[in-house]
Design a protein around this motif. Sequence first.
Motif: not given
Length: 815
Positions: A650-651, A661-662, A684, A687
């Motif tokens: 993730d970020d 976010r993953w 995501h 990231c």
Amino acid sequence: MPQPPPDPGPYAGGMPLPRFRPTGHGSPEPAAVVAGAHYRITVLTDGLLRLEYSPGGRFEDRPSAFAVHRRFPVPPFRVRRSEAGLELFTDRIHLSYDEREFSPSGLSVQVRGGVTNYHSVWRYGTPVPTLGGTARTLDEADGPIPLEPGINSREGFGVVDDSASVLLTEDGWYAPRPREEGAVDLYFFGYGHDHQEALRAFYALSGPQPVLPRYALGNWWSRYHAYDETEYRQLVQDFADRRLPFSVLVVDMDWHLTDEHVERHHGSGWTGYTWNRELFPDPRRFLGWAHERGYRVTLNLHPADGVRSFEEPYPAMLQALGRDPGTEEPVAFDVTDREFVSAYFEVLHRGLEADGVDFWWIDWQSGEHSRLPGVDPLWVLNHYHFLDSASGGERPLILSRYAGPGSHRYPVGFSGDTVISWASLAFQPRFTATAANIGFGWWSHDIGGHIYGSRDDELATRWLQFGVFSPMLRLHSGNNDFIAKEPWRYRSPYAEIMERGLRLRHRLIPYLHTANRAAAVDGVPLVRPLYFEHPEAEQAYRYDHQYLFGPELMVAPVTAPVDPVLTRAAVPVWLPEGSWTDLCTGTVYDGGRELMLHRGLGELPVLARAGAIVPLAGADPDAAPGPGNPAELEVLVVAGASHGSVLDEDDGAGDGRDPARWARTELSLDVAAGEFSLGPARGHLGCLPPARSWTVTVLGAAELTGLAVTVDGDDVPVSVVRRDRRTSVTVPDVPAGARVVLRSPGLRGVAVPDPAPRVFDMLNDAQIGYDVKQRLYTAVRQDPVAALGQAPALGAEGPLLSALAELVLAVRDGA
């Protein structure tokens, strides 16, 4: 019917704390409740009941420190009433209750399904069996200590008593339980041997574990020592020169003014909020320097002595609390005073955080009592510090001791000041694993021990190896010039083995971070006892020093010295059915048996079932485990069975629960097709690095003849290295979101290893006669199994004979 909540009392007023408002739902679905004038039974799941009794008929719907969410979907259940009382049935449990005051004869719950040879029945007020939970601290522990109960047992049930825990109020504060003699509030977990499902119910009730910041999974440096800025900078440079990766720097209590700077009438210097500028002339500069190099910094807190007049923030505390600025009276530490708690954060900590302190080590050692009965200062500190650490949008983190059921919501746990001894080390694997029975997944031990003991380089090395395969690896040592954990302060080969361990921990972060998300989202702690996956196997309960580590690995730490003749340490293990490969030695074992493993100083049993897939960071120790994801990855693949796994990244923003976010990369071994594939990554992709170098290392397979590698269907050139029954295939510059496929007939099976090379290494190290070595080795080369029968006559006995049997019979159908 439920009564309105009582007045929470005089400590509930004052300064608002909006960011601390609870997010749970304390009241249950009405359809889940079976109630009378003095009792209330709530069917939360088919295996989880809330059992309340109140002489005054008052029942509590506010969230508690333990039970933050009680509104579950109503499970199927039925109630049967008779003159004897009521019976309640679900698929898992059968409750009988005479509708009077709770008693052993009047209230019982049976776990259905024949869990034990005898009826698995709990009667109110009788001792509750348990497989153990955890404990508040290991302070001064020198071996095993009693454990608080968990929710799992061989008998199939567990009970959590929530009758005295504090309540969470809507405005973000808390209130003690209303005092009522004879009031009871219990949670009965009746899941039989489905220990993992019991834990998921526990998390649904008490809240999940949070997602840790990725940097927390790396190596932590900590030492109780009065560092100055120059010395700490030099230490970090020494780590860099030796290519030893760390992600967290701990500054113990000497960051602030201590005894030698505090006049005696003020008390001790244990508590402090004023930087010692003799050691750190410019704290903001020091913290900025650490951040520039990718480190996070935590400071130690002992807050029990409050704020004394010599402290820099003392005038601001007086102003915040509306007290006379002309006084020199100390501001007492009081967790029951919400104005003090608010000022504690806003005045004492906010400025230090603005200077660059990333999170706090709350070293509370001052007992469980406060001005309000039932209010434990440690719980209050953990609760508000953890929530406060997320108030700026950061991923929350604290380091503190365990404060009872529900503490899993506030990681990381600091297990305390253990004695430096083999007995302490031997207890920590069991202590760490059984904590899963109360949902507590992130223990951080003083790796290497803290106090007392004596110099033992082997013990320090074995402890660090355990730390590599622990939830956290935090080196720490007591305030003694001769107790330190820098590897170069140890002799060779101990120093080199420690350095390898620190580098390996750094490389494990992709695997650990994937497990980190699984712990929070799926309710599966990183470290679990064997019986979580093998609940019906007797051996899974007996081998309590052995544990599951993430989704793919099983670890049996070495916790005893090497035998001086064999030069290896013995570790008893149980291998479940299947084929198991030791990632350290490459030895392949048939499962379904108990055996003794023997490991040299640089090895410990880290076992992977056939088909296991373990993602690692590349071998560059200079890459700090900060928010970025590595541009080089290696995937260990154990041959022998088809299997699928994932890599989650993730970020680093937010609390880690937003799936947007993953990014997830699927990893799959298909033995029938002779194919291993990774990707494409989905989610995501922003990231991830734009392109990566992937190395796939296959263990236990024959040579990968006819190897073909494609990226998104196109053939690509690769580099191949074959060494020690491992084949590594490196594919450079793979775009994010691409799919890589390796094909080879060699992926379809396992090459049964010849035991002779391993036997040679073992005999070569053994401190025995050369003639005995030669006779044994010659016999093994001629017929390994027959050699084992002759071995006693040829001079093998004791540990040497045991080690020979391990290697010759590793794969029982022979080489």
